[in-house]
Design an enzyme around this catalytic site. Structure first.
Site, PDB file in Angstrom:
ATOM      1  N   ASP A 457      92.292  11.248  16.273  1.00 26.75           N
ATOM      2  CA  ASP A 457      91.666  12.478  15.792  1.00 26.75           C
ATOM      3  C   ASP A 457      92.255  13.690  16.531  1.00 26.75           C
ATOM      4  O   ASP A 457      92.900  13.552  17.576  1.00 26.75           O
ATOM      5  CB  ASP A 457      90.162  12.387  16.020  1.00 26.75           C
ATOM      6  CG  ASP A 457      89.357  13.248  15.053  1.00 26.75           C
ATOM      7  OD1 ASP A 457      89.962  14.033  14.311  1.00 26.75           O
ATOM      8  OD2 ASP A 457      88.117  13.122  15.051  1.00 26.75           O
ATOM      9  N   GLU A 460      95.111  19.588  16.633  1.00 30.12           N
ATOM     10  CA  GLU A 460      95.438  20.838  15.938  1.00 30.12           C
ATOM     11  C   GLU A 460      95.205  22.076  16.817  1.00 30.12           C
ATOM     12  O   GLU A 460      95.959  23.045  16.726  1.00 30.12           O
ATOM     13  CB  GLU A 460      94.582  20.988  14.671  1.00 30.12           C
ATOM     14  CG  GLU A 460      94.670  19.825  13.708  1.00 30.12           C
ATOM     15  CD  GLU A 460      93.579  18.784  13.962  1.00 30.12           C
ATOM     16  OE1 GLU A 460      93.576  17.759  13.259  1.00 30.12           O
ATOM     17  OE2 GLU A 460      92.736  19.008  14.862  1.00 30.12           O
ATOM     18  N   ASP A 524      87.482  16.949   7.654  1.00 36.01           N
ATOM     19  CA  ASP A 524      86.038  17.160   7.535  1.00 36.01           C
ATOM     20  C   ASP A 524      85.692  17.884   6.235  1.00 36.01           C
ATOM     21  O   ASP A 524      85.919  19.086   6.096  1.00 36.01           O
ATOM     22  CB  ASP A 524      85.530  17.981   8.718  1.00 36.01           C
ATOM     23  CG  ASP A 524      85.755  17.268  10.042  1.00 36.01           C
ATOM     24  OD1 ASP A 524      86.074  16.067  10.010  1.00 36.01           O
ATOM     25  OD2 ASP A 524      85.615  17.916  11.095  1.00 36.01           O
TER      26      ASP A 524
END
Length: 774
Positions: A457, A460, A524
Site C-alpha cells: 500500500d 504516493e 479508495d
C-alpha cells in the site's frame, strides 16, 4: 501547463522560444540524425549572434519506435532516477534508414514508422507517418522552451500538484525549480506540441478516474493519494495511446504535463521542467500493436500464480478483528460454499501507531506463526499481509533505520518526518542499497513466518521539498519513481522466496514500468454506482497504459453499500482479472448484504474458476505480449466508431465482452459486429447495436462470447482457480463457428502451455495433451 493566452498571445512575463529553422545537420546516418534549430530565419552571419539554439536528436531503439530528444543547455547535471528501458533484454537492431526524399526534407525511418524533418527556411517541423498515413507531428515553433515567472506556476497546474497543491504541506521554498542561470524567479520548461487530428481520441496516461477519453483535459503526471473521486490518481504514466494507432511515451519520471486538445484544440502539449525533453513516438500499425511496443520498452508484466485469481477475503481496514473473528469468517464462507482462496490481513495485524513495524499485534495474534500454519491448513488459503514503506517512530525498527541512514533526510541531515498517517513517520529511502537490503529482510522475515503474498500500500505521498536521497536523486524525479523501486524491492523478495511465476503483490502506487510487478488495484473508492463506474474508468485507462492485471475493492472501500449495489459490484469484481472483498469500516462478507449476495458470490466464484483455463491462458498471453487481460473496446475494435467512447464495458481477454451493471435493474451495453452469445443463457445478439435490458437479473452480469470462439470450461464443481487444467476433463463450448478454432491450454503452473484443442467449423473436436469431459 498553459504557455499561451488564447492562440497568439503569451501570458505576461512568459518568454517562449520555439524552433523555426534547421541551420546545421551535425549527424546523418542510419543510427540517427542530429541537427541544430534556430528560433528565427538565419539570413546572414549577424543573425547567428545573441540567440539561443535547440539541439534535436532523432534515433530508434527498436523497429517502429522513433526517439526525439530536444535540448537547450546541455551543461546541467542530469540527475536520476531514470526509467529502465528494455528490462527484458534489448530488441533486435532496428531496420533504420535515412534519406532526403525532396529538397528541404530529410527522412529517418524505423521499420514501418518514418519521421519527415522539414529543413527548409522558416519551416522546421516533424511529421510522423506509417506508409502514406500521417500520425502526428509538430509545426514551426512547435518545439522549444518557455521561461515562466515562478508565481505563475502556482495554481496553473490544476491537475498535477507538484507546485500547485504542494501535497507535502511544505513551506514554499521550492528552490529546485528556480532557473538561476536567468533572471531570479523564472522556471524553465521544455515544450512540444504534437498534432491532434480531427476525430482523433487519446487514452491512457495511467490510472485516471475522470472521462476515459482524454481530449479536453490537462493531465499532470504526479502520484497522489486522493481517492478515486477526484483528478488525483495513484498511478501516473507519461504514455498515451491514440485512436490512430500510435502512442507517445515521454521518458521523464518527474512531473510531465499533457494539455490534450485543451490549451490548443488541435494539439497535445507536452511540457517538463528543465533543459531537455525526450519522447518516443511508438507505431506498429494498430492501437494494440503500439501498446505492445510500449510494453516491450518498459517491461512485460510478470505472470501471477493461478491461485491469485481466486477470491481474496479481507479483514478490512478499521474493523476490529482477531484470530477468532478471521477464522469465523473463513468458516462461514466455507459453510455457504463461497470459497476463499486468499485471506488478506489488513493494517491492524500490526499494533496501532506502530505501522509499519512488521510485527504482529500480540494482543490479537499471540502466536502468529502457529495461527498462519493452522489457518492455511484448515481452510486451504494463501495469506496476504498489508505493508507500506513508512515507519512510525513508535515502531521498534525506527531507531535501527534512523541510525543506519535508511530513511529519507532533510537538507539539514535530519530524518524527514511528519505526523501524517503515523506519528513521527519516516520514509524508507530505496535509493540506498543498504536500506533496500534491510527492508527486504523485514519482508523476508514476514514470508518465513507463513505469509504468501504482500499488499504494498501507499508510496504516493513522497516529499519533493526539503528532502535528500542517499544517491543524490532529484526529488522531483524520485517522487513518482519511488513507487517503482518500492514495489520492485518487495516483489523480488517474494519471487526469490517462492520462485518465478509464484510471486504477486497487491499494489496501489505505480508509474511507467510498474506493470512488471502485478497485481495493482484501484485504490479508495466510495460505495456508490458512480464510484463503481469511475473505478472501471481508472482500470481501463491503466490497462491502456500497459498494465495487464487489475483489481478493485468490491462494494467500494468507503461507506456501506446497499445490497443491490454490492451484488452488482460482486459480479463486476469476479469478472475482473483479480477479485477482492475489502472495505474500510465494515466487513465485506456477503451475508452482511443478504442471501442474494451469498448466492451471487457462490455463482460468480464458481464461474470464474470454471473459466480459469481461458483466463489463465489470456494471462499467459498478456505476459508474453503485453496486451492486458482487461482492455478497453477501442483496443480490440479500433475501426468501430462506437468503441471510441465506450467506458462502461470491456473485453476480458480476446473472446469475452463484459458489461458491469451500473443500475439496480437496468443493463446497458454495446455489441460489436457479429453474432455474440450470452455466456449465461445462450441468447444470441447480432451487432453492431446498443442494447438496453430492463429488470436485468440480479445474479447475472452481461457476458457475451465473441463469434467464432470456443471456450474450455473446468468441472462444474470446481471451487479453486489453481488446478491442472489439462487433466481436469474440460467441457468444450462453441459459439457461432465460422472456421476452425484452436485453443491453447496452459498448465496453470507458470508460463507453460500443456496442449491445445481444435474445433472444426462443423463442430468436430480433437485434443492434444488435454483431457476433455467425457
Amino acid at each position: 501547463m498553459k504557455f499561451t493566452d488564447g492562440l497568439w498571445r503569451r501570458p505576461t512575463g512568459v518568454d517562449y522560444v520555439g524552433g523555426v529553422e534547421v541551420v546545421e545537420v551535425l549527424q546523418e546516418s542510419k543510427d540517427g540524425v542530429e541537427f541544430i534549430v534556430a528560433p528565427k530565419h538565419v539570413a546572414s552571419r549577424g543573425d547567428t549572434l545573441n540567440t539561443p539554439l535547440l539541439t534535436v536528436s532523432i534515433s530508434s531503439p527498436m523497429d517502429d519506435v522513433i526517439k526525439v530528444r530536444l535540448e537547450h543547455h546541455r551543461g546541467g547535471k542530469n540527475k536520476g532516477p531514470h526509467f529502465e528501458l528494455f528490462p527484458d533484454g534489448m530488441p533486435a537492431v532496428p531496420a533504420t534508414s535515412v534519406s532526403r526524399p525532396a529538397e528541404g526534407h530529410m527522412e529517418f525511418k524505423s521499420g514501418s514508422l518514418a519521421v519527415d524533418i522539414n529543413t527548409g527556411p522558416r519551416s522546421y517541423a516533424l511529421q510522423f507517418n506509417t506508409g502514406d498515413e500521417f500520425l502526428c507531428g509538430t509545426e514551426p515553433k512547435g518545439e522549444g522552451y518557455a521561461d515562466v515567472p515562478y508565481h505563475l506556476t502556482f495554481g496553473q497546474q490544476s491537475q498535477s500538484g507538484c507546485l500547485s497543491t504542494l501535497a507535502d504541506s511544505m513551506p514554499r521554498n521550492d528552490d529546485f525549480a528556480l532557473d538561476t542561470t536567468r533572471a531570479t524567479g523564472l522556471v524553465r520548461f521544455m515544450v512540444t506540441d504534437l498534432s491532434l487530428s480531427t476525430g482523433e481520441t487519446i487514452y491512457g496516461l495511467g490510472e485516471r478516474f475522470g472521462p476515459f477519453v482524454k481530449n479536453g483535459q490537462v493531465v499532470g503526471i504526479w502520484n497522489q493519494d486522493g481517492g478515486t473521486s477526484s483528478e488525483q490518481t495513484y498511478k501516473n504514466v507519461p504514455f498515451y495511446l491514440s485512436s490512430k494507432g500510435y502512442g507517445v511515451f515521454v521518458n521523464h519520471p518527474e512531473e510531465v504535463e499533457f494539455e490534450v486538445g485543451r490549451e490548443k484544440c488541435s494539439k497535445v502539449g507536452l511540457s517538463v521542467r528543465g533543459e531537455c525533453l525526450e519522447y518516443f513516438v511508438i507505431g506498429g500499425g494498430s492501437v494494440k500493436a503500439a501498446l505492445q511496443n510500449y510494453v516491450r520498452m518498459t517491461g512485460r508484466p510478470a505472470l501471477p500464480p493461478a491461485w491469485t485469481y481466486g477470491l481474496y477475503l479481507s479483514t478490512s481496514f478499521t474493523t476490529s478483528y482477531d484470530q477468532k473473528t478471521v477464522s469465523g469468517f473463513l468458516q462461514e464462507m466455507r459453510d455457504r460454499k463461497c470459497p476463499v482462496r486468499v485471506l488478506h490481513l489488513d493494517a491492524f495485524w500490526m499494533k496501532r501507531y506502530d505501522w509499519c513495524s512488521f510485527e504482529f499485534d500480540p494482543e490479537t495474534f499471540p502466536d502468529p506463526e502457529k495461527y498462519l500454519t493452522d489457518v492455511k491448513r484448515e481452510f486451504g488459503v494463501k495469506v496476504c499481509a498489508w505493508i507500506n514503506p513508512y515507519v512510525s517512530q513508535r515502531a521498534r525498527i525506527f531507531t535501527e533505520g534512523a541510525e543506519n541512514g535508511y530513511f529519507l533526510k532533510r537538507k539539514n541531515g535530519d530524518v524527514w518526518q511528519w505526523d501524517e498517517w503515523q506519528p513521527g513517520m519516516a520514509i524508507v529511502d530505496f535509493t540506498n542499497p543498504a536500506a533496500c537490503k534491510w527492508y527486504a529482510g523485514l519482508v523476508q522475515r514476514m514470508l518465513d513466518m507463513g505469509i504468501d503474498t504482500v499488499k504494498t500500500d501507499f508510496g504516493e505521498r513522497i516529499p519533493h521539498l526539503d528532502v535528500v536521497y542517499h544517491d543524490g536523486s532529484d526529488p522531483r524525479k524520485a517522487h513518482n519513481f519511488y513507487s517503482l523501486i518500492y514495489n520492485k524491492v518487495v516483489f523480488e523478495v517474494v519471487e526469490k522466496k517462492f520462485g518465478k511465476h509464484e510471486a504477486a503483490l497487491f499494489a496501489r502506487s505505480a508509474t511507467a514500468g510498474g506493470q512488471r510487478f502485478p497485481v495493482h488495484w484501484g485504490g479508495d473508492c466510495e460505495s456508490t454506482y458512480e464510484a463503481m463506474s469511475e473505478t472501471l474508468r481508472g482500470g481501463l485507462s491503466l490497462s491502456a497504459s500497459g498494465f495487464a492485471f487489475w483489481s478493485h475493492d468490491i462494494g467500494g472501500f468507503e461507506g456501506h453499500p446497499d445490497p443491490v449495489l454490492f451484488s452488482r459490484w460482486l459480479s463486476f469484481g469476479l469478472f475482473s482479472s483479480h477479485s477482492r472483498l475489502h472495505g474500510s469500516a465494515s466487513f465485506r462478507v456477503p451475508w452482511n448484504y443478504g442471501e442474494d449476495a451469498v448466492h451471487i458470490t457462490r455463482k460468480m466464484v464458481r464461474a470464474k474458476c470454471r473459466l480459469m483455463p481461458y483466463i489463465y491462458g489470456e494471462s499467459l498471453k498478456a505476459h508474453e505480449t503485453g496486451v492486458p487481460v482487461m482492455r478497453a473496446m477501442i483496443i480490440e475494435f479500433p475501426d468501430d466508431p462506437a468503441s471510441t467512447y465506450l467506458d462502461k464495458q470491456y473485453m476480458f481477454g480476446d473472446n469475452l465482452l463484459v458489461a458491469p451493471v451500473f443500475h439496480d435493474t437496468r443493463a446497458d451495453f454495446y455489441i460489436p459486429a457479429g453474432r455474440w452469445t450470452c455466456f449465461w443463457t445462450g441468447e444470441v445478439i447480432e451487432g453492431p447495436r446498443y442494447v438496453r435490458k430492463t429488470d436485468y437479473p440480479i445474479d447475472q452480469i452481461p457476458v457475451f462470447v465473441r463469434p467464432n470462439s470456443a471456450l474450455l470450461l473446468g468441472p462444474e464443481d470446481v471451487e479453486m482457480p489453481d488446478y491442472d487444467y489439462a487433466k481436469a476433463g474440460l467441457e468444450v463450448r462453441t459459439y457461432e463457428l465460422e472456421s476452425e478454432v484452436e485453443v491453447k491450454v496452459p498448465t496453470g503452473k507458470g508460463a507453460k502451455w500443456a496442449g491445445s484443442v481444435k474445433v472444426t467449423a462443423d463442430g468436430k473436436v480433437s485434443a492434444n495433451g488435454v483431457a476433455l469431459k467425457k
